[in-house]
Write a protein that holds these residues in place. Sequence first.
Motif, short mmCIF file in Angstrom:
data_model
loop_
_atom_site.label_atom_id
_atom_site.label_comp_id
_atom_site.label_asym_id
_atom_site.label_seq_id
_atom_site.Cartn_x
_atom_site.Cartn_y
_atom_site.Cartn_z
N VAL A 173 0.84 -1.20 0.00
CA VAL A 173 0.00 0.00 0.00
C VAL A 173 0.87 1.25 0.00
O VAL A 173 2.05 1.22 0.37
CB VAL A 173 -0.95 0.03 1.22
N GLN A 174 0.25 2.34 -0.42
CA GLN A 174 0.92 3.64 -0.40
C GLN A 174 0.09 4.60 0.43
O GLN A 174 -1.09 4.37 0.69
CB GLN A 174 1.08 4.17 -1.82
N ILE A 175 0.74 5.69 0.85
CA ILE A 175 0.04 6.75 1.59
C ILE A 175 -0.13 7.94 0.65
O ILE A 175 0.85 8.46 0.12
CB ILE A 175 0.81 7.18 2.85
N GLU A 176 -1.37 8.33 0.44
CA GLU A 176 -1.65 9.49 -0.40
C GLU A 176 -1.99 10.67 0.51
O GLU A 176 -2.83 10.55 1.40
CB GLU A 176 -2.82 9.20 -1.34
N GLY A 177 -1.35 11.81 0.25
CA GLY A 177 -1.51 12.91 1.18
C GLY A 177 -0.79 12.55 2.45
O GLY A 177 0.41 12.35 2.47
N TRP A 178 -1.54 12.45 3.53
CA TRP A 178 -0.92 12.03 4.79
C TRP A 178 -1.76 11.03 5.57
O TRP A 178 -1.27 10.38 6.49
CB TRP A 178 -0.64 13.24 5.68
N ASN A 179 -3.04 10.86 5.16
CA ASN A 179 -3.89 9.98 5.95
C ASN A 179 -4.79 9.08 5.09
O ASN A 179 -5.80 8.59 5.57
CB ASN A 179 -4.76 10.79 6.90
N ILE A 180 -4.41 8.86 3.85
CA ILE A 180 -5.19 7.99 2.96
C ILE A 180 -4.33 6.80 2.56
O ILE A 180 -3.24 6.96 2.00
CB ILE A 180 -5.68 8.75 1.71
N ILE A 181 -4.82 5.60 2.84
CA ILE A 181 -4.13 4.37 2.46
C ILE A 181 -4.67 3.92 1.11
O ILE A 181 -5.89 3.81 0.92
CB ILE A 181 -4.34 3.27 3.52
N LEU A 182 -3.78 3.66 0.16
CA LEU A 182 -4.18 3.42 -1.23
C LEU A 182 -3.51 2.17 -1.79
O LEU A 182 -2.32 1.94 -1.56
CB LEU A 182 -3.81 4.63 -2.09
N LEU A 183 -4.29 1.38 -2.52
CA LEU A 183 -3.75 0.21 -3.22
C LEU A 183 -4.68 -0.15 -4.37
O LEU A 183 -5.87 -0.43 -4.16
CB LEU A 183 -3.61 -0.99 -2.27
N ASN A 184 -4.14 -0.12 -5.59
CA ASN A 184 -4.88 -0.53 -6.79
C ASN A 184 -6.25 0.15 -6.92
O ASN A 184 -7.25 -0.49 -7.27
CB ASN A 184 -5.07 -2.06 -6.79
N GLY A 185 -6.29 1.42 -6.60
CA GLY A 185 -7.53 2.17 -6.74
C GLY A 185 -8.45 2.10 -5.55
O GLY A 185 -9.48 2.78 -5.51
N PHE A 186 -8.13 1.28 -4.57
CA PHE A 186 -8.93 1.20 -3.35
C PHE A 186 -8.29 2.10 -2.30
O PHE A 186 -7.10 1.96 -1.98
CB PHE A 186 -9.00 -0.24 -2.84
N ALA A 187 -9.07 3.02 -1.76
CA ALA A 187 -8.54 4.00 -0.82
C ALA A 187 -9.38 4.05 0.45
O ALA A 187 -10.61 3.94 0.40
CB ALA A 187 -8.49 5.38 -1.47
N THR A 188 -8.69 4.22 1.56
CA THR A 188 -9.36 4.39 2.86
C THR A 188 -8.75 5.59 3.57
O THR A 188 -7.53 5.62 3.79
CB THR A 188 -9.19 3.14 3.74
N GLU A 189 -9.59 6.56 3.92
CA GLU A 189 -9.11 7.74 4.63
C GLU A 189 -9.24 7.51 6.13
O GLU A 189 -10.30 7.11 6.62
CB GLU A 189 -9.93 8.98 4.23
N ILE A 190 -8.16 7.74 6.84
CA ILE A 190 -8.15 7.56 8.28
C ILE A 190 -8.42 8.91 8.94
O ILE A 190 -7.66 9.86 8.77
CB ILE A 190 -6.79 7.01 8.77
N ILE A 191 -9.51 8.99 9.69
CA ILE A 191 -9.87 10.21 10.40
C ILE A 191 -9.90 9.91 11.90
O ILE A 191 -9.61 8.77 12.32
CB ILE A 191 -11.23 10.76 9.92
N LEU A 192 -10.25 10.90 12.70
CA LEU A 192 -10.18 10.73 14.15
C LEU A 192 -11.02 9.56 14.65
O LEU A 192 -10.61 8.83 15.56
CB LEU A 192 -10.60 12.02 14.86
#
Length: 273
Positions: free
Chosen positions: A124-143
Amino acid sequence: MTEILIFAAFLAFVLFLVAGRGKKYAAILGWTLVVVNLLMEVPDYLVQDNLLYPAIAVMSVPFLAITILRLLAEDQTILQLSSAAAVATLIFVPFSFMPLFRDALISAVVGQAVWLLHAFGYPVQIEGWNIILLNGFATEIILTCTGITAIAILLGVAAGSRDLSIKQGIYAFLIVVPTIYFLNILRVVVVFIAWSDQWFSFLPDPTGTTEFGAGYASFFWGHNVFAELFSLVILIVIALGLFRIIPQLATFARDLIHLYTIEVRGLIRFAGL
């Protein structure tokens, strides 16, 4: 508006902790603001296809009515519950309002979740600073993805106990904080894998959304259903552990359940249901 309500509830519960005879009115104000905030957040949760928190918001209305009545009667069990809520608010608010604390906690969760995903073989990669990304699937980590809410609630319940010893407090902290923090990171990782590997693609997508691309059913069932149920079970298990460490907490829980059961039955009879 939500931030204003949370901060106002924080001030009300602080006043409750330091006030004298009028503390019950500060508690009433604090609980009212909490419930109003829950109700105002319902549309946002529905947009996120989250069903648990809207259900909690609906149930909070009769809870608030009962709580206000018992506070006016200066019921000691409800005053203890209000103490727990006050401590939980004191723990949660700094993370909610202070970017330094909030961003540091989110960054820690993101970094450790990414490390664990790499260990499991997911590049996986980190997009921005709080989004986990892999093959077009993204999850944003919030509080709300950090577990701080559950930590604050359980620490508040423990700290609100009468005659809490230092030893009991230390044990409670060690049971609550590391356990929830680690299991929450594991939850983030498993939900992301379920999303990217499409574990639940065979299940229907009740939202019918296309905003997040094909296969959203896996995220919905993984995050909004199974992860929520897992979290609920974990909270119950930790609470049982706290009852062993703090016996008076178990007595408080029984008294609280008994009180609200009686009051709910009274409301039902009053409503003629």
